[in-house]
Design a protein around this motif. Structure first.
Motif, PDB file in Angstrom:
ATOM      1  N   ALA A   1      33.646  52.495  45.484  1.00  0.00           N
ATOM      2  CA  ALA A   1      33.090  51.830  44.217  1.00  0.00           C
ATOM      3  C   ALA A   1      32.548  52.969  43.245  1.00  0.00           C
TER       4      ALA A   1
ATOM      5  N   THR B   1      35.861  45.046  43.914  1.00  0.00           N
ATOM      6  CA  THR B   1      35.213  44.591  45.328  1.00  0.00           C
ATOM      7  C   THR B   1      35.945  45.279  46.445  1.00  0.00           C
TER       8      THR B   1
ATOM      9  N   ASP C   1      35.028  48.776  46.756  1.00  0.00           N
ATOM     10  CA  ASP C   1      33.774  48.796  47.297  1.00  0.00           C
ATOM     11  C   ASP C   1      34.000  48.976  48.721  1.00  0.00           C
TER      12      ASP C   1
END
Lengths: 261, 735
Positions: A165, A157, A160
């Motif tokens: 990502a 996460t 990302d």
């Protein structure tokens, strides 16, 4: 363009369900997160003594974006290292997030760092044998008690959120400088430390990548994280809440600038 | 010089560790000088004392016989000496050696203090038997000690040197009973020809040899072969230490040169030519090697002299002078310098041939991820993050990993080899004693067969027989003349049958027979003191020695003294009859103890070398870790900055080292087992006996635990040293 990949709108770690630990200190306005008093760092003795910082008094409030500027050798990196707990002052006191860290033993200081401070380096200092996601996971491993699977999810996460990502399994050697620095930022922020110390994080990057990295750090400050940003770039410093100007190891001036852009 | 000092200041820890490890290894190579150092002493002793080329005990000879022997072709000088066994008043059984101090040219006594005997009741002996002026009573006669000293031949025993007349008065017929000869040409065939001629000269008067003659061809000494064998084996361990050192030199040199990649790239960018740059880089390696040689060569001289002293004092009883083998010094210096040159040249070529743009970017050497092995390592799940870092580090630096494994293997190999050798020798000793059913053996101290076979007729638990030395297939062997229905020996036959009475049959050690291609049914030509005799091989015994078992009656007749013997074996630890000659009784336990003492000496010597090899290897591992730590200091500092405690860093290093340790231990055990087999095979070949290998498997857990403990300690020390520097300072150094 790097900024196209950076998802600042998603930079809300409080809403990220995988994060289980709350920030270590409330982001209350006007509460001092850093209190430095007569902070001095000298290397060597006698004629060979080299002054890093000398007699620095400084308060930094929670949630502030503070830029530290000054010429080379002015002591700004030393000040950053002391506040980040990766160096110890020769004298003076230093309280960070309510903890006096200037007299802490090596291992206690390491444990404190893991949970309280995120550091972004000019040279990234990613572990060359770990992939991007593993580098981010490492900070969680060292700074939190989160289990392995959970760590991996959080790290993905965090990657990302810095627009990487798709680079999770790449090794540092397979990434550009800008990408590596974004991994460095993800690593510094993934533990939700209340303080980020970034020592010339844009120094090794081109202008576009530098601005994108600055935007990431400014975004963190907007969300309540205290960010100390050491830079030579006056245009970036101009966007900070306060500018601490240093010369010859001393604080020359502290300029209030209002809200960060 | 200035440049070397700069290099030293740059990485003093790494350079010092490398220098000392290499110096110790060069020192260890110095053990190859032991044969020379020992030989020099022996030659000096032999030269100074006039060591004979042929030594043999005889029946009593007079001056006219000696004159005839002196006329034999190729004989330079033949002299008569006399020896008789005597017992001192404290029970110590020794020997009176009679020498003609005025005219002798061989076995000249070297005095350490005092003077030579000038009267019939004066002797020279070793200090352990008494001070000058003391009186010794031997077989009822009193002798005054007038000097301390000895000869090379008798250096392993405390004998009394007296005037020739003193001793001939005690021999049968009052003549000399020991013949020493020097030859003009001293090749082995020349000496044997003289030996045969002398037999012929003695025959007409019924005289003969009473022991098998000792031939010392080409200026050799009685213990040359023993010393050379032990020294050569020790030298092999020295070579292992040298190889470990070269691996260390390679890894250190490689790192010291590779870490200058960017620096060299800058020089290239500024117009520096590759060749002078390579020369500059090679100087780093030469500097380290030079410093190591300065320390290592004198260390090698000291080590070789120390071990030579141990060997000579243990096996010969003489203390050697300090000696230097310049060939070994030159050889090890050239070898190490050449090794350094090759390694440095390769590393320097790699650094100067790297594309300039890539080299200028490089900060930490070759990045991880450029090779397929790196990519493969990232895909293989190897546990948690720290385990992954550990595995990938090992893959990242394969040369370093291999070097550490080799170094650990060398240390473990040396540690496993020593107890395995001790076990094998121990087992061999037990095996050679296995056929003995007797508790004690009583043997005549003088040559010949001095008492009748019927001497034990009154004793129910004793047997008489003969023990002498002989020669078969050019090997010196032990010959036992036994009653065919003996109860004192269990021959443990592996094939054939036991000997029959008076049938000229022999049973031979199976290992010796195999190595000489002898089989049951063959005819053996056994050379005795009295000449060569034929026996039929009827059986093979599993006794791990070089022994022939013969019929007592046959052997006594061949030795020229039918019905006579020189040994009595008993089922008790003492003999309950009195024998009509000076004898010495030894129990099986005494002989075991003698063997154990000999084995302990050999094991001590090997252990000393083993400790050196293990020390070199341990220093090498330490040096490799120091280099590795230096290379990864920024990485470790970054981990500390992220919150890694020293405990976590120690865990990381231990995770890295333990698998390498496990592979190293495994490799070392294999290396040690192969080494043991090599050494044992060398002993078997050079002694023509079965010895057998008994691996010290019991020591493996201890060795493994010791290795792992050492690696954990190494990790502790490494992290302690790394954590001493503030993280910020280390990280700033990377910028």
């Amino acid at each position: 363009m790097l900024s196209e990949h950076v998802n600042l709108d998603n930079w809300d770690m409080h809403t990220t369900s995988v994060l289980v630990r709350p920030p270590s200190a409330p982001a209350t306005a006007d509460a001092s997160l850093v209190e430095a008093r007569d902070l001095t760092r000298i290397w060597g003795k006698g004629d060979a003594a080299q002054i890093g910082v000398s007699g620095v008094d400084l308060d930094i409030r929670s949630g502030e974006l503070v830029a530290v500027i000054g010429p080379s050798g002015s002591g700004k990196s030393t000040l950053g290292a002391l506040i980040a707990g990766i160096d110890k002052p020769t004298s003076g006191s230093l309280v960070v997030n309510g903890t006096r860290i200037d007299r802490m033993k090596t291992d206690r200081l390491a444990a404190w760092r893991g949970g309280n401070v995120g550091i972004v380096f000019q040279d990234f200092h990613l572990l060359p044998t770990l992939t991007a996601v593993e580098n981010v996971e490492l900070a969680l491993d060292l700074g939190t008690d989160i289990g392995r699977r959970q760590r991996h999810k959080i790290a993905l996460t965090a990657l990302d959120q810095v627009g990487l990502a798709g680079h999770a399994k790449k090794l540092p050697a397979q990434m550009s400088g800008g990408e590596q620095q974004r991994v460095g930022i993800a690593r510094a922020t993934v533990t939700r430390a209340s303080l980020i110390v970034a020592d010339e994080p844009t120094g090794a990057l081109d202008q576009a990548n530098g601005h994108a990295v600055f935007e990431l750090l400014a975004g963190l400050a907007r969300m309540g994280t205290t960010v100390i940003f050491i830079t030579h770039d006056l245009s970036l410093a101009g966007a900070a809440d306060r500018i601490v100007s240093m010369i010859d190891g001393r604080v020359e001036s502290v300029t209030e600038q209002g809200a960060a852009s | 010089m200035k440049s070397m000092l700069r290099q030293f200041r740059r990485a003093p820890g790494r350079i010092l560790a490398s220098v000392f490890a290499l110096a110790l290894a060069v020192g260890a190579i110095g053990v190859l000088a032991i044969p020379t150092v020992s030989g020099a002493t022996l030659r000096q002793a032999a030269g100074g004392q006039g060591l004979a080329d042929i030594v043999v005990d005889t029946t009593s000879l007079d001056q006219s016989q000696l004159a005839l022997i002196n006329e034999i072709d190729n004989v330079a000088v033949a002299e008569g000496q006399a020896t008789v066994a005597v017992r001192l008043s404290d029970g110590f059984l020794t020997r009176l050696v009679g020498l003609d101090f005025d005219t002798q040219t061989m076995d000249i006594v070297q005095l350490t203090d005092g003077r030579l005997p000038g009267a019939v009741d004066e002797v020279v002996t070793s200090k352990s038997l008494g001070a000058i002026g003391d009186h010794l009573v031997a077989d009822g006669s009193s002798y005054e000690i007038v000097g301390h000293g000895g000869t090379l031949w008798w250096s392993d025993s405390d004998v009394l040197y007296a005037q020739l007349d003193t001793v001939t008065a005690l021999t049968e017929d009052g003549g000399t009973n020991r013949l020493v000869i020097t030859a003009v040409d001293d090749g082995i065939d020349d000496l044997r020809a003289i030996g045969d001629e002398v037999r012929l000269v003695l025959q007409p008067r019924g005289d003969t040899y009473t022991t098998f003659p000792t031939y010392l061809p080409d200026g050799s000494t009685p213990i040359d072969q023993d010393i050379e064998q032990v020294s050569t084996l020790i030298g092999l361990l020295g070579i292992v230490a040298g190889l470990v050192a070269l691996v260390l030199l390679a890894s250190t040199t490689n790192t010291l040169i590779t870490e200058r990649t960017r620096e060299v790239a800058v020089m290239r960018a500024l117009g520096g030519r590759s060749r002078p740059l390579r020369r500059r880089l090679r100087r780093i390696s030469f500097g380290i090697t030079g410093m190591a040689l300065v320390i290592g060569l004198p260390l090698g001289v000291l080590i070789s002299n120390f071990i030579a002293r141990m060997v000579l004092e243990e096996f010969v009883g003489i203390t050697p002078d300090f000696a230097i083998d310049w060939r070994v010094i030159a050889g090890s210096a050239i070898g190490v310098l050449l090794g350094a040159r090759l390694v440095a040249a390769r590393a320097a070529r790699g650094v100067t041939k790297l594309p300039l743009a890539e080299a200028l970017r490089d900060r930490e050497g070759a990045p991880f991820g450029n090779r397929w092995t790196h990519r493969l390592a990232t895909r293989i799940p190897t546990g948690g993050l720290f385990s992954r870092i550990a595995t990938r580090q090992s893959v990242h630096r394969p040369a370093r990993t291999l070097a550490v494994v080799i170094q650990i293997s060398a240390a473990v190999g040396a540690a496993f080899l020593i107890p395995s050798l001790a076990n094998s020798v121990n087992e061999f000793n037990s095996a050679t004693h296995e056929p003995w059913a007797w508790e004690s053996t009583t043997q005549a101290r003088d040559a010949g067969l001095p008492f009748s076979a019927s001497v034990v007729a009154e004793s129910a638990d004793a047997e008489s027989g003969i023990y002498v030395e002989g020669e078969l297939e050019e090997w010196q062997i032990d010959l036992y003349g036994l009653e065919p229905d003996t109860e004192m020996f269990d021959p443990m036959l592996t094939s054939g049958r036991w000997i029959s009475p008076e049938s000229r049959e022999a049973v031979l050690s199976a290992g010796f027979a195999k190595r000489n291609d002898l089989q049951v049914g063959d005819t053996l030509m056994i050379e005795l003191a009295s000449g060569e005799f034929e026996y039929h091989l009827v059986g093979l015994a599993n006794d791990f020695s070089r022994t022939a078992y013969l019929d007592r009656t046959d052997l006594a007749a061949d030795l020229g003294e039918p019905g006579m013997v020189n040994t009595v074996w008993s089922m008790r630890d003492h003999l309950d009859i009195t024998l009509p000659a000076a004898t010495r009784t030894s129990t099986a336990a005494d002989l075991d103890a003698d063997d154990n003492a000999g084995r302990a000496a050999i094991v001590t010597i090997f252990s000393a070398i083993g400790v050196i090899v293990a020390g070199v290897a341990a220093l090498a591992v330490l040096s490799s870790m120091t280099v590795s730590l230096f290379e990864r200091r920024h990485e470790l500092a970054a981990m500390q900055a992220l919150g890694a405690s020293r405990r976590r860093l120690r865990g990381l290093l231990i995770r890295e080292l333990l698998p390498l340790g496990a592979i190293g231990v495994l490799g070392g055990i294999i290396l040690g087992a192969l080494g043991t087999r090599g050494i044992i095979m060398s002993f078997e070949a050079s002694n023509a006996v079965d010895i057998g290998v008994v691996d010290a498997l019991g020591s493996v857990p201890l060795i493994a635990a010791g290795t792992f403990a050492a690696l954990v300690l190494l990790a502790l020390a490494t992290v302690r040293s790394a954590a001493r520097r503030p993280v910020a300072v280390t990280l700033r150094g990377a910028a």
